[in-house]
Motif scaffolding. Structure first.
Motif, mmCIF file in Angstrom:
data_model
loop_
_atom_site.group_PDB
_atom_site.id
_atom_site.type_symbol
_atom_site.label_atom_id
_atom_site.label_comp_id
_atom_site.label_asym_id
_atom_site.label_seq_id
_atom_site.Cartn_x
_atom_site.Cartn_y
_atom_site.Cartn_z
ATOM 1 N N ILE A 1 2.630 -4.228 3.448
ATOM 2 C CA ILE A 1 3.660 -3.402 3.462
ATOM 3 C C ILE A 1 3.020 -2.253 3.139
ATOM 4 N N ARG A 2 3.711 -0.955 3.894
ATOM 5 C CA ARG A 2 3.225 0.311 3.135
ATOM 6 C C ARG A 2 4.569 0.756 2.711
ATOM 7 N N TYR A 3 4.536 1.525 1.635
ATOM 8 C CA TYR A 3 5.705 2.363 1.087
ATOM 9 C C TYR A 3 5.427 3.535 0.702
ATOM 10 N N GLY A 4 5.865 4.542 1.626
ATOM 11 C CA GLY A 4 5.563 6.024 1.656
ATOM 12 C C GLY A 4 6.616 6.934 1.540
ATOM 13 N N THR A 5 6.329 8.191 1.791
ATOM 14 C CA THR A 5 7.605 9.194 1.867
ATOM 15 C C THR A 5 7.250 9.766 3.378
ATOM 16 N N LEU B 1 8.672 10.594 10.266
ATOM 17 C CA LEU B 1 7.165 11.272 10.572
ATOM 18 C C LEU B 1 6.339 11.301 9.188
ATOM 19 N N GLU B 2 5.274 10.627 9.587
ATOM 20 C CA GLU B 2 4.519 10.408 8.524
ATOM 21 C C GLU B 2 2.909 10.142 8.860
ATOM 22 N N MET B 3 1.950 9.690 8.387
ATOM 23 C CA MET B 3 0.777 9.654 8.500
ATOM 24 C C MET B 3 -0.220 8.375 8.629
ATOM 25 N N GLU B 4 0.394 7.309 8.333
ATOM 26 C CA GLU B 4 -0.360 6.058 8.243
ATOM 27 C C GLU B 4 0.158 4.665 9.149
ATOM 28 N N THR B 5 1.587 4.994 9.228
ATOM 29 C CA THR B 5 2.155 3.458 9.772
ATOM 30 C C THR B 5 1.628 3.006 11.179
ATOM 31 N N GLY C 1 -4.456 7.318 -0.309
ATOM 32 C CA GLY C 1 -4.499 8.605 -0.038
ATOM 33 C C GLY C 1 -3.645 8.829 1.355
ATOM 34 N N MET C 2 -4.224 9.810 2.206
ATOM 35 C CA MET C 2 -3.491 10.176 3.321
ATOM 36 C C MET C 2 -4.284 9.954 4.731
ATOM 37 N N GLY C 3 -3.329 9.585 5.475
ATOM 38 C CA GLY C 3 -3.881 9.682 7.065
ATOM 39 C C GLY C 3 -4.388 8.719 7.483
ATOM 40 N N THR D 1 0.824 -1.083 0.163
ATOM 41 C CA THR D 1 -0.004 0.024 -0.103
ATOM 42 C C THR D 1 0.886 1.161 -0.063
ATOM 43 N N VAL D 2 0.225 2.234 -0.626
ATOM 44 C CA VAL D 2 1.122 3.648 -0.700
ATOM 45 C C VAL D 2 -0.025 4.689 -0.596
ATOM 46 N N GLY D 3 0.690 5.830 -0.709
ATOM 47 C CA GLY D 3 -0.260 7.002 -0.552
ATOM 48 C C GLY D 3 -0.925 7.496 -1.504
ATOM 49 N N ASP D 4 0.203 7.699 -2.761
ATOM 50 C CA ASP D 4 -0.274 8.420 -3.889
ATOM 51 C C ASP D 4 -0.639 7.386 -4.937
ATOM 52 N N SER D 5 -1.783 7.880 -5.504
ATOM 53 C CA SER D 5 -2.143 7.094 -6.682
ATOM 54 C C SER D 5 -1.314 6.941 -8.135
ATOM 55 N N GLU D 6 -0.875 8.048 -8.126
ATOM 56 C CA GLU D 6 0.320 7.761 -9.124
ATOM 57 C C GLU D 6 1.448 7.027 -8.894
ATOM 58 N N ARG D 7 1.937 6.784 -7.682
ATOM 59 C CA ARG D 7 2.936 5.989 -7.395
ATOM 60 C C ARG D 7 2.720 4.416 -7.508
ATOM 61 N N ALA D 8 1.182 4.252 -7.200
ATOM 62 C CA ALA D 8 0.714 2.867 -7.462
ATOM 63 C C ALA D 8 0.664 2.539 -8.924
ATOM 64 N N SER E 1 -1.977 15.028 11.465
ATOM 65 C CA SER E 1 -2.081 16.302 10.658
ATOM 66 C C SER E 1 -0.579 16.365 10.130
ATOM 67 N N PHE E 2 -0.524 16.844 8.774
ATOM 68 C CA PHE E 2 0.744 17.039 8.387
ATOM 69 C C PHE E 2 1.390 17.997 9.060
ATOM 70 N N TYR E 3 0.448 18.996 9.377
ATOM 71 C CA TYR E 3 1.110 20.189 9.970
ATOM 72 C C TYR E 3 1.191 20.379 11.435
HETATM 73 C C1 R1P Z 1 1.861 13.676 3.030
HETATM 74 O O1 R1P Z 1 2.344 14.685 2.038
HETATM 75 C C2 R1P Z 1 1.675 12.257 2.787
HETATM 76 O O2 R1P Z 1 2.908 11.861 2.186
HETATM 77 C C3 R1P Z 1 3.316 10.706 3.079
HETATM 78 C C4 R1P Z 1 2.515 11.139 4.496
HETATM 79 O O3 R1P Z 1 2.477 9.987 5.210
HETATM 80 C C5 R1P Z 1 1.074 11.476 3.829
HETATM 81 O O4 R1P Z 1 0.328 10.599 3.600
HETATM 82 O O5 R1P Z 1 2.952 9.454 2.686
HETATM 83 P P1 R1P Z 1 2.500 9.010 1.242
HETATM 84 O O6 R1P Z 1 3.805 9.513 0.497
HETATM 85 O O7 R1P Z 1 2.506 7.373 1.233
HETATM 86 O O8 R1P Z 1 1.384 9.595 0.870
#
Ligand code: R1P
Length: 284
Positions: free
Chosen positions: A105-109, A221-225, A81-83, A36-43, A187-189
């Motif tokens: 497995i999550r692969y994110g940024t 620091l991110e938003m899903e793990t 998506g995100m969160g 699983t990833v956040g970004d549909s373009e990455r997927a 939150s991202f912020y």
């Molecule tokens: C924020 O820009 C998003 O990017 C990171 C954060 O967890 C948040 O979802 O992950 P992705 O790159 O997988 O979306």
């Protein structure tokens, strides 16, 4: 876009075809091995570069599911998506439509709190959750009310975390792969300690609190793990979970990775994730 029909049960809505309300798939339409990833373009890029026999994607309510094979093994690549709430949908509705043990497995940024270069990679051995507590800003708050709650750490699946770390270290011989605690924020912020002059966030000390509370072991620091690790541990049927990230931003130096390198790391790291995903034994 996939259509989900009328649902009947408000407790756990599925339509007349058995499709879950948000992911839009029914039993058997998602692999037990999920990247699983956040970004549909990455997927979509990962599907195009790495999957064999890819089926038509299922897209519903912000989720996109790509089913196919990697080195002959059935896998699903899912963008969410995100969160934490989006991860909650994936793990719960994914659990409902898959029979038996799963691996996710999550692969994110992410941003990093360590002295590492942007473009390094990270694997999360554990995760904590940072939540903004709105009561802190309420006129009737208790005197001991905190502005941000930070949870205790939850482990990823030890075997899958190790397998993923090995794959990353053998894939990226010219870059560092750091292993440590992920901090997942709501939150991202504000709850990632970003300073926004437009809002009263009271978060100037948050990054330092995080570093000190966990003896400088928070790497990302991110938003899903956290949501993935916590729910995988609380699932009654086995779910092995691990997460890796591209370090896109350094929150100490404010450096930010260029898009071209990011794109390359998405594919190379995605391949490492899929290799780990198909190596893992789901049944022990
Ligand atoms: C924020 O820009 C998003 O990017 C990171 C954060 O967890 C948040 O979802 O992950 P992705 O790159 O997988 O979306």
């Amino acid at each position: 876009h996939t259509k989900v029909g009328n649902a009947t049960n408000a407790n756990f809505p599925v339509d007349d075809r058995g499709a879950v309300y948000h992911l839009g798939v029914a039993k058997g339409e998602l692999s037990p091995r999920i990247l699983t990833v956040g970004d549909s373009e990455r997927a979509a890029k990962l599907r195009n570069e790495l999957l064999e026999d890819a089926e038509k994607p299922v897209s519903h309510r912000g989720f996109v599911i790509h089913n196919g094979k990697y080195k002959g093994v059935k896998v699903s690549i899912v963008s969410i998506g995100m969160g934490p709430s989006m991860m909650d949908f994936l793990v719960r509705e994914g659990r409902y439509v898959v029979e038996g043990p799963m691996a996710i497995i999550r692969y994110g940024t992410c941003g990093s709190l360590k002295d590492v270069k942007v473009g390094s990679l990270a694997v999360a051995s554990q995760a904590v959750l940072i939540r903004r507590n709105p009561d802190f800003w309420h006129q009737d708050k208790h005197s001991d009310c905190k502005n941000y709650d930070i949870s205790l750490p939850v482990d990823g699946d030890k075997e899958l975390v190790q397998t993923l770390t090995n794959e990353f270290r053998s894939t990226f011989t010219d870059r560092e792969t750091v292993v440590g605690i992920n901090a997942t924020a709501d939150s991202f912020y504000s709850s990632q300690g970003r300073i926004d002059p437009e809002f009263d966030d009271d978060n100037h000390n948050l990054i330092n609190t995080l570093i000190e509370k966990f003896d400088n072991k928070v790497t990302t620091l991110e938003m899903e793990t956290f949501q993935l690790y916590h729910l995988s541990k609380r699932s009654k049927q086995p779910i092995k979970a691990a997460a890796a990230t591209i370090i896109l931003a350094n929150r100490l130096s404010n450096a930010f990775l260029d898009n071209e390198t990011k794109s390359r790391l998405e594919i190379e790291g995605g391949r490492a994730c899929l290799d780990a995903l198909i190596k893992i034994d789901l049944n022990n």
